[in-house]
Design a protein around this motif. Sequence first.
Motif, PDB file in Angstrom:
ATOM      1  N   GLY A   9      -2.367  -0.685  -7.261  1.00  0.00           N
ATOM      2  CA  GLY A   9      -1.551  -0.701  -6.060  1.00  0.00           C
ATOM      3  C   GLY A   9      -1.223   0.688  -5.535  1.00  0.00           C
ATOM      4  O   GLY A   9      -1.485   1.699  -6.183  1.00  0.00           O
ATOM      5  N   THR A  14       2.458  -4.240  -4.950  1.00  0.00           N
ATOM      6  CA  THR A  14       2.457  -5.503  -4.209  1.00  0.00           C
ATOM      7  C   THR A  14       2.853  -6.624  -5.175  1.00  0.00           C
ATOM      8  O   THR A  14       2.293  -6.707  -6.266  1.00  0.00           O
ATOM      9  N   ARG A  34       0.108  -6.124  -7.779  1.00  0.00           N
ATOM     10  CA  ARG A  34      -0.571  -4.858  -8.008  1.00  0.00           C
ATOM     11  C   ARG A  34       0.465  -3.856  -8.499  1.00  0.00           C
ATOM     12  O   ARG A  34       1.375  -3.488  -7.758  1.00  0.00           O
TER      13      ARG A  34
END
Length: 254
Positions: A9, A14, A34
């Motif tokens: 990420g 995320t 993520r």
Amino acid sequence: MKVVLLGTGDSTGTPVIGCHCKTCEDARRRGWERKRFSVMIQNGGKTLLIDTSPDMRRQLLDVNVDRVDAVIWTHCHFDHFGGFGNFYRVQSNVKVYTLPEIHDDIGRFMEFIDYKPIDVECYEPFELIGLEITLFEVNHPPVKSIGVKIVCDGNVVVISGDTNINIPEKSLEVMMNPDLFIVEALAPKGRFRKHMNAEEALRLAKSINARKTVLTHVGHFFPPHDVAARYYPIGYDYQTFEFKEAKLNAFFGD
């Protein structure tokens, strides 16, 4: 040599706190995420980390790693070094390799931790855990940022680090012909001062003749993972690559 994407990420991860876009809501509903960027390299029973994300504790527990032998920091942004504090009271005197100016920037935040900063320079190969490592300059204004090239038994892995598309020519020469190219792509499209989009990242991969390319440092600007993966070689947390007898084997483990 084994390469594991611990986190794929961007700086927020995320799902993003407070965001209710389609991607973040899909991540919450379906239970995927993520974590922040970090790559683990294992060779000969030893472990090297490329960056130490703020999610480091969870990442190391998830892959059952008890000890880290060395760290490379690519630049001074929090999402790339902030998890180093997870070594506190667990492991001391960890050797950390990077450019002197990156050590200076991060060191101000690490005064409470006993670790061993080791200065290295770009374009000068050195050895770690049986691997040949070369750092190279990329372009992530306004801070100094580096990518990492790793060679083991004829296999070449290149990690772009955080960068826009304007990478110095000398670095592009170092990056040529990787078996695995781990490259950041913040969003599918759009112009970014500090980062690449997926189109730029894939164009770069083609220009350096990458055998296999995986997009990382991915933001919630992409569709949900199962949708995005239909169109892009997009990585995911804990994706693993193994190099045996000069051949790359990818285990996707969905």
